[in-house]
Design an enzyme around this catalytic site. Structure first.
Site, short mmCIF file in Angstrom:
data_model
loop_
_atom_site.label_atom_id
_atom_site.label_comp_id
_atom_site.label_asym_id
_atom_site.label_seq_id
_atom_site.Cartn_x
_atom_site.Cartn_y
_atom_site.Cartn_z
CG HIS A 160 -0.26 0.24 2.46
ND1 HIS A 160 0.38 -0.90 3.28
CD2 HIS A 160 0.00 1.53 3.21
CE1 HIS A 160 0.98 -0.26 4.24
NE2 HIS A 160 0.79 1.00 4.24
NE ARG A 161 5.42 1.44 4.66
CZ ARG A 161 5.30 2.44 5.56
NH1 ARG A 161 5.15 3.48 5.25
NH2 ARG A 161 5.00 1.93 6.73
#
Length: 361
Positions: free
Chosen positions: A211-212
Site C-alpha cells: 500500500h505504500r
C-alpha cells in the site's frame, strides 16, 4: 485526568485497543477518529471486534492530498481540543492523523503523548518519516518500543520525557492471538468463503499487503510485484486498499492472475490468523512486519529500508527491491536463524505507559 486520543488508520486502532483497556480504569479518554481510513472494513469492523470504545467524534476526512487531508484534520481536532480542554493529547505512529493531532495540540499548548516514538527509516522521501520526526519534536512524553528508538531520539537531542516501555502492538498481538486459537481453522475459511471460492481451504499460503506510495505510485511497480507472486509455490492472499485493489484489477485484465487472491481488507482477528499460519509474509507495511516477527512468521519487506531494524537480525525479516528476481530470491532462498530475540516486550507496554502518565514523570 482527561486524555484526547486521535486515531485514523488500522494500525492505530489496534494499538489503541491495548491502551484504551488500561486507560479506562484510571481516567477519561475521548477518542477522535479522523476518518483517514473510511472504508467500513478498515474502520468500524475494527472497533467492533477489538472492543474499542466508540469514538466520541468522527471527522470523516476521508482521502485527499497530504496537505488537504492534514489541513482538514487540523481544523477539526483544534475545535475538539478547545471544547474538551484535555490534560493531554495522545497520538500513535506516523500517519497524517498523527501529525495533525500533535500540531493542533502543540499550537494551543496541550502536552502531546507520542506512542511509538523514535522510529526512523532515514528516508525523508517517505511521508511517514516526516510525520514521525515532526511529531517527536513537539511531544512532551515519548513512549519508545526499543533501545534503537531511544538512541534515535538521543541523536536528535531528545532525552526529556522519553520512556522505553516495549511495544503496545505486541500487547495486542499476544492478547488477541489467544482469541484466534479458540476458533476452529475451518471457521476462518467459512467466514471468508468469498475469498477462496472453488479453492476451498488452503493448506498453505503467503500473506501480503502492498500500500505504500513508493510501491503503488505506478502500475509497473505493482505489476512487478504481482508477477513475482504468480511464481510463488502457494497462493498469495492480498487484502488491498480500495485504490490499490482497483489498480490490481486493471493489471489482472492483462496478466490473468491465477496465484494472487486480491480481496477487500479483512478484520484484525482474521489477519492475525492468516499471518500466524502463513508460509511467509510479504509486505511493505511497518505494522505487519512487526506482527509477523512476534508471531514467528518469516517476512520479506518490499522496501529499501525498515524502521523496525531489529527484525532484520537473523533474517527473520529481509528487505527486497521491487524487482521480480530479487523478490523471488528473498522468498525462496533466505536462510533464517533458529535464534530469535524478544525485542518488543512481554505484553505489558500499555500498563507501563498508563502508570507513567498517571505518575506525571
Amino acid at each position: 485526568m482527561k486524555i484526547v486520543t486521535v486515531i485514523g488508520a488500522r494500525p492505530q486502532f489496534i494499538k489503541a485497543a491495548a491502551v484504551s483497556r488500561k486507560l479506562e480504569q484510571v481516567c477519561e479518554e475521548v477518542i477522535v477518529h479522523t476518518g483517514q481510513h473510511y472504508d467500513a472494513n478498515m474502520s468500524e469492523l475494527f472497533f467492533e471486534e477489538l472492543h474499542i470504545p466508540k469514538p466520541k467524534y468522527n471527522l470523516g476526512v476521508g482521502s485527499g492530498s497530504h496537505a488537504r487531508q492534514t489541513a482538514e484534520m487540523l481544523v477539526g481536532i483544534e475545535d475538539i481540543l478547545i471544547k474538551e480542554n484535555p490534560d493531554y493529547l495522545m497520538v500513535y505512529g506516523d500517519t497524517n492523523s498523527t501529525i495533525a493531532g500533535a500540531l493542533a495540540a502543540s499550537k494551543i499548548h496541550i502536552p502531546v503523548i507520542h506512542v511509538e516514538a523514535g522510529l526512523r527509516s532515514f528516508n525523508m522521501a517517505m511521508p511517514e518519516e516526516q510525520n514521525r520526526i515532526l511529531t517527536d519534536h513537539i511531544s512532551s512524553l515519548l513512549f519508545c518500543s526499543t533501545d534503537a528508538s531511544i538512541e534515535n531520539l538521543e541523536n536528535e537531542g531528545m532525552t526529556k520525557g522519553v520512556h522505553r516501555i516495549g511495544d503496545v502492538m505486541c500487547d495486542a498481538v499476544l492478547y488477541y492471538s489467544q482469541e484466534i486459537d479458540k476458533k476452529e481453522r475451518s471457521q476462518y475459511f467459512k467466514d471468508l468463503h468469498y475469498i477462496f471460492g472453488e479453492r476451498g481451504e488452503l493448506n498453505k499460503w503467503y500473506l501480503s499487503t502492498v500500500h505504500r506510495a513508493e510501491n503503488t505510485d505506478t502500475p509497473e511497480k505493482v505489476r512487478t510485484i504481482l508477477r513475482a507472486f504468480e511464481k510463488f509455490d502457494a497462493p498469495v492472499i492480498l487484502p488491498a486498499h480500495p485504490r490499490t485493489r482497483k489498480m490490481i484489477e486493471q493489471i489482472n485484465e492483462e496478466e490473468h492472475l491465477k496465484n494472487t487472491v486480491c480481496v477487500e481488507p479483512i478484520g484484525y482477528l482474521e489477519m492475525l490468523y492468516f499471518t500466524k499460519n502463513a508460509v511467509k509474509v510479504v509486505t511493505d507495511s511497518g505494522g505487519l512486519q512487526k506482527e509477523a516477527y512476534i508471531l514467528d512468521t518469516p517476512c520479506v519487506t518490499l522496501r529499501e529500508q525498515t524502521e523496525w531494524v531489529e527484525t532484520l537480525n537473523g533474517n527473520h525479516n529481509v528487505l527486497a527491491h521491487i524487482d521480480e528476481d530479487d523478490i523471488l530470491d528473498k522468498v525462496n532462498n533466505t536462510v533464517i536463524s533458529e535464534e530469535k530475540e524478544n525485542y518488543y516486550g512481554a505484553g505489558d507496554a500499555a500498563d507501563k505507559l498508563v502508570k507513567t502518565i498517571i505518575s506525571g514523570e
